[in-house]
Design an enzyme around this catalytic site. Structure first.
Site, PDB file in Angstrom:
ATOM      1  N   CYS A  50      -1.984   8.896   2.727  1.00  0.00           N
ATOM      2  CA  CYS A  50      -1.692   8.386   1.380  1.00  0.00           C
ATOM      3  C   CYS A  50      -2.842   8.678   0.419  1.00  0.00           C
ATOM      4  O   CYS A  50      -2.618   8.867  -0.770  1.00  0.00           O
ATOM      5  CB  CYS A  50      -1.390   6.896   1.435  1.00  0.00           C
ATOM      6  SG  CYS A  50      -2.561   5.988   2.434  1.00  0.00           S
ATOM      7  N   GLU A  72       0.883  -1.164   0.000  1.00  0.00           N
ATOM      8  CA  GLU A  72       0.000   0.000   0.000  1.00  0.00           C
ATOM      9  C   GLU A  72       0.915   1.206   0.000  1.00  0.00           C
ATOM     10  O   GLU A  72       1.592   1.473   0.988  1.00  0.00           O
ATOM     11  CB  GLU A  72      -0.920  -0.039   1.222  1.00  0.00           C
ATOM     12  CG  GLU A  72      -2.178   0.758   1.028  1.00  0.00           C
ATOM     13  CD  GLU A  72      -2.030   2.168   1.556  1.00  0.00           C
ATOM     14  OE1 GLU A  72      -1.543   3.032   0.788  1.00  0.00           O
ATOM     15  OE2 GLU A  72      -2.386   2.391   2.709  1.00  0.00           O
ATOM     16  N   GLU A 114       3.909  13.092  -4.679  1.00  0.00           N
ATOM     17  CA  GLU A 114       3.242  13.076  -3.382  1.00  0.00           C
ATOM     18  C   GLU A 114       4.012  13.991  -2.431  1.00  0.00           C
ATOM     19  O   GLU A 114       5.212  13.799  -2.229  1.00  0.00           O
ATOM     20  CB  GLU A 114       3.224  11.645  -2.840  1.00  0.00           C
ATOM     21  CG  GLU A 114       2.492  11.520  -1.529  1.00  0.00           C
ATOM     22  CD  GLU A 114       2.371  10.075  -1.051  1.00  0.00           C
ATOM     23  OE1 GLU A 114       3.400   9.385  -0.965  1.00  0.00           O
ATOM     24  OE2 GLU A 114       1.246   9.655  -0.747  1.00  0.00           O
TER      25      GLU A 114
HETATM   26  P1  NAI Z   1       9.400   4.706   4.056  1.00  0.00           P
HETATM   27  O1  NAI Z   1       8.742   3.924   2.982  1.00  0.00           O
HETATM   28  O2  NAI Z   1      10.888   4.784   4.064  1.00  0.00           O
HETATM   29  O3  NAI Z   1       8.948   4.126   5.480  1.00  0.00           O
HETATM   30  C1  NAI Z   1       7.826   3.294   5.709  1.00  0.00           C
HETATM   31  C2  NAI Z   1       8.242   2.078   6.528  1.00  0.00           C
HETATM   32  O4  NAI Z   1       9.156   1.296   5.786  1.00  0.00           O
HETATM   33  C3  NAI Z   1       8.957   2.423   7.825  1.00  0.00           C
HETATM   34  O5  NAI Z   1       8.583   1.504   8.808  1.00  0.00           O
HETATM   35  C4  NAI Z   1      10.421   2.235   7.450  1.00  0.00           C
HETATM   36  O6  NAI Z   1      11.245   1.965   8.556  1.00  0.00           O
HETATM   37  C5  NAI Z   1      10.338   1.062   6.526  1.00  0.00           C
HETATM   38  N1  NAI Z   1      11.454   0.932   5.591  1.00  0.00           N
HETATM   39  C6  NAI Z   1      12.265   1.911   5.098  1.00  0.00           C
HETATM   40  N2  NAI Z   1      13.174   1.385   4.250  1.00  0.00           N
HETATM   41  C7  NAI Z   1      12.936   0.058   4.203  1.00  0.00           C
HETATM   42  C8  NAI Z   1      13.534  -1.035   3.497  1.00  0.00           C
HETATM   43  N3  NAI Z   1      14.552  -0.855   2.651  1.00  0.00           N
HETATM   44  N4  NAI Z   1      13.033  -2.280   3.654  1.00  0.00           N
HETATM   45  C9  NAI Z   1      11.980  -2.486   4.478  1.00  0.00           C
HETATM   46  N5  NAI Z   1      11.392  -1.504   5.179  1.00  0.00           N
HETATM   47  C10 NAI Z   1      11.843  -0.242   5.048  1.00  0.00           C
HETATM   48  O7  NAI Z   1       8.770   6.157   4.029  1.00  0.00           O
HETATM   49  P2  NAI Z   1       9.417   7.509   4.629  1.00  0.00           P
HETATM   50  O8  NAI Z   1      10.852   7.583   4.237  1.00  0.00           O
HETATM   51  O9  NAI Z   1       9.081   7.565   6.057  1.00  0.00           O
HETATM   52  O10 NAI Z   1       8.590   8.630   3.866  1.00  0.00           O
HETATM   53  C11 NAI Z   1       8.963   9.046   2.540  1.00  0.00           C
HETATM   54  C12 NAI Z   1       7.731   9.350   1.720  1.00  0.00           C
HETATM   55  O11 NAI Z   1       6.966   8.173   1.535  1.00  0.00           O
HETATM   56  C13 NAI Z   1       6.771  10.339   2.355  1.00  0.00           C
HETATM   57  O12 NAI Z   1       7.142  11.651   2.097  1.00  0.00           O
HETATM   58  C14 NAI Z   1       5.475   9.969   1.702  1.00  0.00           C
HETATM   59  O13 NAI Z   1       5.374  10.600   0.457  1.00  0.00           O
HETATM   60  C15 NAI Z   1       5.582   8.475   1.491  1.00  0.00           C
HETATM   61  N6  NAI Z   1       4.872   7.696   2.532  1.00  0.00           N
HETATM   62  C16 NAI Z   1       3.673   7.133   2.216  1.00  0.00           C
HETATM   63  C17 NAI Z   1       2.945   6.465   3.179  1.00  0.00           C
HETATM   64  C18 NAI Z   1       1.633   5.856   2.887  1.00  0.00           C
HETATM   65  O14 NAI Z   1       0.816   5.743   3.771  1.00  0.00           O
HETATM   66  N7  NAI Z   1       1.379   5.403   1.687  1.00  0.00           N
HETATM   67  C19 NAI Z   1       3.421   6.356   4.557  1.00  0.00           C
HETATM   68  C20 NAI Z   1       4.726   6.948   4.785  1.00  0.00           C
HETATM   69  C21 NAI Z   1       5.389   7.605   3.792  1.00  0.00           C
END
Ligand code: NAI
Ligand code: MG
Length: 491
Positions: free
Chosen positions: A303, A269, A400
């Site tokens: 999101c 997601e 986004e």
């Molecule tokens: P992210 O995708 O890095 O973090 C989300 C989760 O994934 C966290 O628990 C993080 O620790 C984990 N994660 C990070 N790198 C990983 C890897 N290589 N393998 C497995 N897990 C990993 O998102 P981030 O850096 O916090 O936010 C960046 C952008 O992503 C935001 O500006 C936003 O645009 C988007 N985002 C979208 C979300 C949604 O609900 N669809 C939620 C959070 C961020």
């Protein structure tokens, strides 16, 4: 005779209508100084740690574990053990009892969880209290109801659990995303290793207390905290049968690449860039409320946020005028104040990202509007922002932003609205505002979005499937559809 005192012909009107502070008390939350990982029903001392803060004040709230490969190994082994020795063969009606218990305890302790969610994540208390907590409990109630009815949901297909699920969640709805992930997994007889987002681990750690209270067998749910490295260790672990991920499209794509050919099940997601489409026959004031809720709810860290507003040309001016006036009434500040509408930005990193994109919007030629607004000195804040004069090619119309920033575009005909709305790599949600029912259906058929709201926005319900098209990911959460990723069925 006494003189009859002449009353002033008008009641005194205060010069200024300002809200007195109405902070929710923090006393209901008892934080430990230090937390470990929750593995096999016990707290495991972490070898590496970091500090988790409040984004509204930058104060340290607690020290938490940075999960290592070894921690992940232990957690997966505990989940496997619990899966093989009881949980997967427990009758659905018994699993349901645990889920009902968890739901009821969450309701009972909702105030404590709501305050902690706002402290650690920065979202306004009225949202964590009225949205996150009730929905999290509702999710457990809903999937508790399915646990003993899987045979009815998938008749003649002998549904059974998948095994050990690795679940990775983001920071925008920490406890709610935990509920979205855990409830269907457990209802279907799986066991879990869950990794909360690095900036918001505290409600997941408090939730371990709920698991103990509910007497969930040890190892059925394990929680390992840490950043992306911990997440990657979980994704790559051979002992995991399924990965469920919510977060950025970038990381989602990387996970998909790593899992290709491994046989592990996967649901993603990811991000969104939703169109909120306003026709000239709609109830305009209601639409303004929907637009505000669509993009400023949870600081825009959503999101499915309605980040692209499409206004029909004939109402463009009055709509933008009303919107700007409404923006002036939004109260930005202390997340724990019950009057706050827009709280703190979740992290410095996210604030930098929002700032970068807003600068890009200005440079590309969009016109920016921000209401007068006094921001607290400490912490991470961003003034609710509207961009007009936006072209479809601008970064602020394509990427986004994940912050309280709205891009306004226009259209003339329904066909043009559909074409522009679908002109995005994403496809998570959309909104349509019109008095005409047939037009709602016409639009909903053509919009490439997992959820289409009509005359409302950001409405969530555990019975309704949620998920995306294209780069917004695949798989559905919520509803009967939300069971499928956690089941193996006979084809
Ligand atoms: P992210 O995708 O890095 O973090 C989300 C989760 O994934 C966290 O628990 C993080 O620790 C984990 N994660 C990070 N790198 C990983 C890897 N290589 N393998 C497995 N897990 C990993 O998102 P981030 O850096 O916090 O936010 C960046 C952008 O992503 C935001 O500006 C936003 O645009 C988007 N985002 C979208 C979300 C949604 O609900 N669809 C939620 C959070 C961020
Ligand atoms: Mg990241």
């Amino acid at each position: 005779m006494t003189d009859i005192e002449k009353k002033p012909d008008r009641a005194p009107v205060p010069k200024e209508w300002t809200y007195a502070p109405a902070p929710e008390s923090r006393d209901v939350v008892r934080l430990q100084e230090r937390y470990g990982h929750f593995i096999a029903g016990e707290w495991v001392e972490p070898s590496d740690t970091y500090a988790t803060i409040s984004p509204a004040s930058e104060e340290t709230l607690a020290t938490v574990g940075q999960g290592t490969q070894e921690d992940v190994d232990r957690a997966v082994a505990a989940a496997r053990d619990a899966y093989a020795n009881g949980w997967s063969s427990l009758p659905g009606s018994e699993r349901a009892k645990y889920l009902f218990r968890i739901a009821r305890i969450l309701q009972e302790r909702s105030r404590e969880f709501a305050v902690l969610e706002s402290l650690n994540g920065g979202k306004p208390i009225k949202e964590s209290r009225d949205v996150d907590l009730p929905l999290a409990a509702a999710h457990f109630f809903y999937y508790a109801g399915w646990a003993d009815k899987l045979e009815y949901a998938f008749p003649n297909r002998k549904p059974g659990p998948v095994g050990v699920a690795g679940q990775i969640i983001p920071w925008n709805f920490p406890l709610l995303m935990l509920a979205w992930k855990l409830a269907p997994a457990l209802a279907c007889g799986n066991t879990v290793v869950l990794k909360p987002a690095e900036t918001t681990p505290l409600t997941a750690l408090l939730f371990c207390d709920v698991l103990r209270q509910a007497e969930l067998p040890p190892g059925v749910v394990n929680i390992v905290t840490g950043d992306g490295r911990t997440g990657a260790a979980l994704v790559d672990h051979d002992g995991v049968d399924k990965i469920a991920f919510t977060g950025s499209t970038e990381v989602g794509k990387a996970i998909q690449r790593r899992l290709a050919g491994t046989g592990k099940k996967l649901t993603l997601e990811l991000g969104g860039k939703a169109a909120n489409i306003v026709f000239d026959d709609c109830a305009l004031d209601q639409a303004v409320e929907g637009i505000v809720n669509g993009i400023y709810f949870n600081q825009g860290h959503v999101c499915c946020a309605g980040s692209r507003l499409f206004a029909q040309e004939s109402i463009y001016e009055p709509l933008v005028e009303k919107l700007k006036r409404r923006l002036e009434t939004l109260r930005v500040g202390d997340p724990l104040d019950k009057n706050t509408d827009v709280g703190a930005i979740n992290s410095k990193m996210q604030l930098d990202r929002i700032t970068e994109l807003v600068e890009a919007g200005k440079e590309e030629g969009a016109e920016i509007y921000q209401p007068p607004c006094r921001l607290p000195e400490k912490g991470y804040w961003f003034v609710p922002t509207v961009f007009t004069n936006v072209a479809q090619s601008y970064r602020i119309a394509q990427e986004e932003i994940f912050g309280p920033v709205l891009s306004v575009l226009t259209f003339r005909t329904p066909e043009e609205a559909v074409e522009k709305a679908n002109n995005t790599p994403y496809g998570l949600s959309a909104g349509v505002w019109t008095e005409k029912g047939s037009r709602i259906l016409w639009m909903a058929q053509r919009l490439r979005a997992g959820v289409v709201w009509a005359n409302t926005f950001n409405r969530f319900d555990p019975t309704s499937p949620f998920g995306g098209y294209k780069e917004s990911g695949f798989g559905r959460e919520g509803g009967r559809h939300g069971l499928e990723p956690y089941l193996r069925v006979e084809e």
